[in-house]
Design an enzyme around this catalytic site. Structure first.
Site, PDB file in Angstrom:
ATOM      1  N   LYS B  58      -3.297  -4.236   0.798  1.00 40.59           N
ATOM      2  CA  LYS B  58      -2.945  -3.152   1.719  1.00 40.59           C
ATOM      3  C   LYS B  58      -4.052  -2.842   2.726  1.00 40.59           C
ATOM      4  CE  LYS B  58       1.207  -1.568   0.368  1.00 40.59           C
ATOM      5  NZ  LYS B  58       2.340  -1.416   1.300  1.00 40.59           N
ATOM      6  N   SER B 314      -0.749  -9.694  -5.572  1.00 46.12           N
ATOM      7  CA  SER B 314      -0.950  -8.759  -4.468  1.00 46.12           C
ATOM      8  C   SER B 314      -1.914  -7.613  -4.756  1.00 46.12           C
ATOM      9  CB  SER B 314       0.402  -8.215  -4.008  1.00 46.12           C
ATOM     10  OG  SER B 314       1.133  -7.734  -5.106  1.00 46.12           O
TER      11      SER B 314
END
Lengths: 330, 330
Positions: B58, B314
């Site tokens: 992110k 991720s």
């Protein structure tokens, strides 16, 4: 004249090792955590050898040793004794060289290490760590089958292979515009730190190299203080299964006596806390023996404030169940 | 004329993002495990974004968005809503830009994510995920304080930032002499996979890009089948706290509809097993939402045998206690 195995290890040997292993070993990255930098008031650069092939740095030395053998020797194969990380390194390196491998391992080694060694195609001979002598078993196998012994640390090719970490440290720090004030590395028999010190002191003499050991296996610390090799008390145990050498090696101690700034003894509770901090801040699974150098950063003997410090995380081969217990302990 | 936020994202936007974030984001390595390659009969290349700054991908999109703001906007600061990884990314990116940041986070988000967001210097507003509307709260803060909204996925700068992973994948595979047959990525609102698909399909059109989602949050899978955006059933929950978007984004779905080969729904038990396999084989701490792409490799819909497959891990922001439970569950 020196015996071949007592040939001193020099920077050129490490460069030679780097060129041999380059296509096969992982050039592990340098990792950094803002949170840990803030906590220590220092710049901490981690070298995660848990991301190395076979899950520990041991692949480097084993591959370099295998590459140094003649074709005939390689065909006859190799034998090693190890609590597990060296066994996996030798097994994987032997497979890449098409050489058979036998590993003499303690029956109480982590299951993952035994399973992985077999998965790399090596034969495993288990022995009882309290009643049997692994060196004797390995020598017997070596004599009977004509297999070359791959010592876990006291060998110039093994030391030079581990030293490639030191070359990478200096290069990778320079890529970030950093100069290392200090390198802290786990220390069992002293091959890893001896190799690293050979490279680091050769390229950056002003960098201090420190060893970290479990409190009951601080043979290198006490040997450095005594000026001669001393043994650990028999009958002790530690969660750091990778760091249970009886005493410093002959070759490794000669190197470490010359180069090390000192050694830090780390308590088991500090090692467990270090594993937890590494999971939280770096997202890395590190085994107990792989976490001691980070654990040593809290020691009053090391003054890291304001410095750039490389920390070796030497391996990550830990059974998930044991790891889960250490993560949740408090 | 299109609103600015509906501007389509193209490969050049991803290149622009790469040049903005290059000096700040980690170029995460590609990792590989012989054991996992053998198990799947494939070459699996892992992209561990758990090693990214803030512990998840992110940071890439958030930094790119912050860098796109005018100086005035940056001074007034930014507001974001997020279950935690986006919050940390925005907080860290805002701090690097000297911008104040407010994050609207669910009160049941992992403690680590809330603590870390605060540690990066951001203000955290907690809300109840079952009774309050986070978008409404964020819009109110935005209006009251003149702060720019940084959406978690449906924004061209955010998507382009996440897409830098796709650029790195193609470059790093080429460095190893590999061509990717397939990329599998976790998918929540679709910003990560939308960005990756933009880069990967732009550079390597023959590579198939697959999404992986938790079974009860397979909105992208069902939307692809329906040919329009559909929502998840309300009231469901999942251990994948990072992947709980209500439905695909408008922008992200337009990209993903064009580029994706399909999406795989993953059961929670498969996700837990994937976390365990990743710890054992790769020595990485991955959070549940970070493990779903690896979990999807076992699906009969994906035929990985003989292929070169990139798998996105991720994020790794998981509370150690919860992680320990998942590791030891059987």
């Amino acid at each position: 004249m020196l015996e071949p195995r007592l040939k001193p290890v020099v920077l050129d040997d490490v460069y030679a090792a780097a060129s041999r292993i380059g296509a096969h070993a992982v050039r592990t990255p340098l990792l950094e955590s803002e949170a840990l930098n803030e906590r220590f008031g220092a710049r901490i650069l981690f070298k995660p050898e848990c991301l190395q092939r076979t899950g520990s740095f041991k692949f480097r030395g084993a591959f370099n040793k295998l590459a140094s053998l003649g074709e005939d020797e390689r065909r006859r194969g190799v034998v090693a004794f190890s609590s597990g990380n060296h066994a996996q390194g030798v097994a994987a390196a032997a497979r890449l060289h098409g050489a058979p491998a036998v590993n003499v391992m303690p029956s109480d080694a982590p299951k993952m290490k035994i399973d992985n060694t077999r998965a790399y195609g090596a034969e495993v001979i288990l022995y009882d760590r309290w009643t049997e002598d692994r060196v004797e078993i390995a020598r017997r196998v070596s004599a009977e089958r004509g297999m070359a012994l791959v010592p876990p640390f006291d060998d110039p090719f093994v030391i030079a292979g581990q030293g490639t970490i030191g070359l990478e440290l200096i290069e990778q720090a320079a890529e970030r515009g950093a100069q290392l004030d200090m390198v802290v590395s786990p220390c069992g028999g002293g091959g890893l730190i001896g190799g690293i010190a050979t490279a680091v002191k050769g390229l950056s003499p002003q960098t201090d190299v420190w060893a970290a050991e479990p409190a009951d296996f601080d043979d290198t610390r006490r040997s450095l203080l005594a000026g001669r090799r001393v043994k650990n008390e028999p009958g002790r145990s530690s969660i750091c299964d990778a760091l249970l050498a009886e005493q410093p090696g002959e070759l490794t101690f000669a190197i470490n006596e010359k180069y090390l700034a000192g050694a830090i003894a780390v308590r088991e509770s500090e090692t467990v806390q270090a594993m937890r901090d590494i999971a939280k801040a770096l997202k890395l699974v590190v085994e107990p023996g792989g976490a001691v150098a980070f654990a040593a950063l809290g020691s009053p003997e090391l003054d890291v404030r304001g410095k750039t410090v490389a920390v070796i995380l030497s391996g990550g081969n830990v059974d998930p169940e044991a790891y889960a217990r250490w993560l949740s302990a408090n």
